[in-house]
Motif scaffolding. Structure first.
Motif, PDB file in Angstrom:
ATOM      1  N   GLN A 151      39.168  45.108  52.546  1.00 60.22           N
ATOM      2  CA  GLN A 151      38.095  44.248  52.065  1.00 60.22           C
ATOM      3  C   GLN A 151      37.411  44.942  50.887  1.00 60.22           C
ATOM      4  OE1 GLN A 151      35.727  41.793  55.021  1.00 60.22           O
ATOM      5  NE2 GLN A 151      36.203  43.588  56.249  1.00 60.22           N
ATOM      6  N   VAL A 152      37.336  44.263  49.770  1.00 64.75           N
ATOM      7  CA  VAL A 152      36.721  44.828  48.566  1.00 64.75           C
ATOM      8  C   VAL A 152      35.597  43.909  48.106  1.00 64.75           C
ATOM      9  CG1 VAL A 152      37.062  45.454  46.137  1.00 64.75           C
ATOM     10  CG2 VAL A 152      38.826  46.008  47.831  1.00 64.75           C
ATOM     11  N   VAL A 153      34.463  44.504  47.744  1.00 63.96           N
ATOM     12  CA  VAL A 153      33.343  43.780  47.148  1.00 63.96           C
ATOM     13  C   VAL A 153      33.103  44.361  45.759  1.00 63.96           C
ATOM     14  CG1 VAL A 153      30.904  43.174  47.324  1.00 63.96           C
ATOM     15  CG2 VAL A 153      32.293  43.352  49.405  1.00 63.96           C
ATOM     16  N   ASP A 154      32.976  43.504  44.765  1.00 63.76           N
ATOM     17  CA  ASP A 154      32.801  44.005  43.402  1.00 63.76           C
ATOM     18  C   ASP A 154      32.042  42.988  42.568  1.00 63.76           C
ATOM     19  OD1 ASP A 154      32.997  45.636  41.181  1.00 63.76           O
ATOM     20  OD2 ASP A 154      35.083  45.132  40.732  1.00 63.76           O
ATOM     21  N   THR A 155      31.405  43.466  41.508  1.00 62.29           N
ATOM     22  CA  THR A 155      30.856  42.580  40.480  1.00 62.29           C
ATOM     23  C   THR A 155      32.011  41.939  39.719  1.00 62.29           C
ATOM     24  OG1 THR A 155      28.830  43.876  40.222  1.00 62.29           O
ATOM     25  CG2 THR A 155      29.526  42.555  38.343  1.00 62.29           C
ATOM     26  N   HIS A 283      23.748  41.053  33.380  1.00 58.09           N
ATOM     27  CA  HIS A 283      23.057  41.440  34.610  1.00 58.09           C
ATOM     28  C   HIS A 283      24.031  41.522  35.777  1.00 58.09           C
ATOM     29  CE1 HIS A 283      19.746  41.674  37.528  1.00 58.09           C
ATOM     30  NE2 HIS A 283      20.469  40.852  38.271  1.00 58.09           N
ATOM     31  N   GLN A 284      24.010  42.657  36.489  1.00 59.55           N
ATOM     32  CA  GLN A 284      24.763  42.826  37.725  1.00 59.55           C
ATOM     33  C   GLN A 284      23.815  42.675  38.917  1.00 59.55           C
ATOM     34  OE1 GLN A 284      28.188  45.505  38.084  1.00 59.55           O
ATOM     35  NE2 GLN A 284      27.240  46.743  36.496  1.00 59.55           N
ATOM     36  N   ASP A 285      24.226  41.915  39.913  1.00 61.02           N
ATOM     37  CA  ASP A 285      23.405  41.677  41.097  1.00 61.02           C
ATOM     38  C   ASP A 285      23.780  42.691  42.171  1.00 61.02           C
ATOM     39  OD1 ASP A 285      21.900  40.748  43.174  1.00 61.02           O
ATOM     40  OD2 ASP A 285      22.517  38.654  42.990  1.00 61.02           O
ATOM     41  N   LEU A 312      33.973  38.632  44.758  1.00 53.46           N
ATOM     42  CA  LEU A 312      33.346  38.937  43.474  1.00 53.46           C
ATOM     43  C   LEU A 312      31.938  38.354  43.411  1.00 53.46           C
ATOM     44  CD1 LEU A 312      36.290  38.301  40.977  1.00 53.46           C
ATOM     45  CD2 LEU A 312      35.468  40.494  41.858  1.00 53.46           C
ATOM     46  N   VAL A 313      31.013  39.161  42.921  1.00 50.54           N
ATOM     47  CA  VAL A 313      29.620  38.734  42.750  1.00 50.54           C
ATOM     48  C   VAL A 313      29.425  38.321  41.292  1.00 50.54           C
ATOM     49  CG1 VAL A 313      27.207  39.446  42.860  1.00 50.54           C
ATOM     50  CG2 VAL A 313      28.843  40.272  44.580  1.00 50.54           C
TER      51      VAL A 313
END
Length: 334
Positions: A151-155, A283-285, A312-313
């Motif tokens: 599981q990967v979370v990224d901007t 802007h990165q959240d 992806l955010v």
């Protein structure tokens, strides 16, 4: 517990249920037990209870760096979200991005008894092309290309870079120069690739990218080179700190921003609005990144299937005073 039970006139089992927050205990009985605990100075041993349950209410975080904006703000977001969920955070920073160090960090976290691990990758490992993690570990990875296995979370780095390039092209600039981040950075690689692809899709020339190391000093050195490029009217910089160095270099060389050269950064750090001129940036959240990491961890702890894949955010462009229309008479203008 026996002393508390005797003082409250209940069984030891009832004391145990109160200590564990069992809702089946009636309020009057619960209060008698709590009063007895207070009178006797009794405090439940949370470590012993955690060992018995196999639930330590702690999330381990491994990070490759504590110097970059992305790592620090992601760590802060994870810690805040974990705290709201009733979890503590145990941090292990690595002194070098190697597979052996990652393996050692997981071993150490196992000794410290954590429930799951968030691995903030940020950079490629220097001694292997494929990340290998211990089996049966509940893990979520931040900022990596390992979405097919973990599981990967990224901007959404591609989206952010495209927003920056599109903004500058819509202002009439013929092309956009780029100051990229270090080659080992996942984020820098994605931003650079998206910048080049966006220019090619619009039929624009792709200038040779310059490269920095995320610091204002490297941005300053690159800015001196950009100031000498007569046909440079727009620059997309891979982070705000390097953009600060670029602004200083352009100012020293007498190249006015945004009248002669427009500059866009990436991150939207707290100081970006106070640059001279205020910096247009992506802007990165980070708060959302932290929230999604903790949510993914909690789903695994509740028995959910970890699987693989990347979440992806989205990013957004914040337009300030460092960008403007392409100056009339600029080199290459039709």
């Amino acid at each position: 517990m026996a002393d508390v039970a005797q003082a409250a006139g209940v069984s030891s089992q009832t004391v145990s249920r109160v200590s564990n927050g069992d809702p089946a205990v009636i309020d009057s009985t619960r209060q008698k037990v709590l009063d007895a605990m207070k009178e006797l100075g009794y405090r439940p041993n949370s470590a012993a209870r955690a060992l018995k349950r196999g639930d330590f209410r702690t999330i381990g975080v491994i990070t490759m760096s504590l110097s970059s904006t992305g790592s620090v703000r992601t760590l802060e977001a994870i810690a805040n979200c974990a705290s709201r969920a009733g979890y503590a955070v145990t941090l292990i920073p690595l002194d070098a991005p190697t597979q052996d160090n990652v393996r050692g960090a997981f071993t150490r976290l196992g000794e410290l008894a954590v429930d799951a691990v968030v691995l903030i990758m940020e950079v490629h490992l220097v001694d292997t092309t494929s990340l290998t993690l211990p089996p049966h570990v509940k893990v979520v990875v931040v900022d990596s290309d390992a979405g097919d296995r973990f599981q990967v979370v990224d901007t959404d780095q591609h989206q952010g870079a495209r927003l920056a390039v599109r903004h500058l092209l819509e202002l009439g600039h013929r092309t956009v120069w780029h100051l990229a981040g270090p080659e080992e950075s996942f984020a820098a690689g994605r931003r650079e690739a998206a910048w080049a692809a966006a220019l090619r899709e619009e039929g624009c020339e792709v200038p040779p990218p310059l490269r920095g190391d995320w610091t204002p000093e490297s941005g300053y050195e690159a800015g001196l080179r950009l100031a000498d490029e007569a046909d440079c009217t727009a620059v997309f910089v891979a982070n705000d700190q390097m953009a600060l160095g670029v602004l200083r270099a352009l100012h020293e060389r007498g190249r006015r921003v945004p009248e002669e050269i427009s500059v866009v950064g990436f991150d939207d750090i707290a100081d970006a609005a106070s640059y001279i001129p205020p910096l247009t940036t992506v802007h990165q959240d980070f708060a959302r990144v932290g929230e999604l990491c903790v949510d993914a961890v909690l789903r695994e702890l509740r028995g959910g299937s970890p699987g693989g894949g990347t979440t992806l955010v989205p990013t957004r462009l914040v337009v300030r005073g460092s960008t403007a229309s392409c100056p009339a008479g600029a080199v290459g203008e039709e």
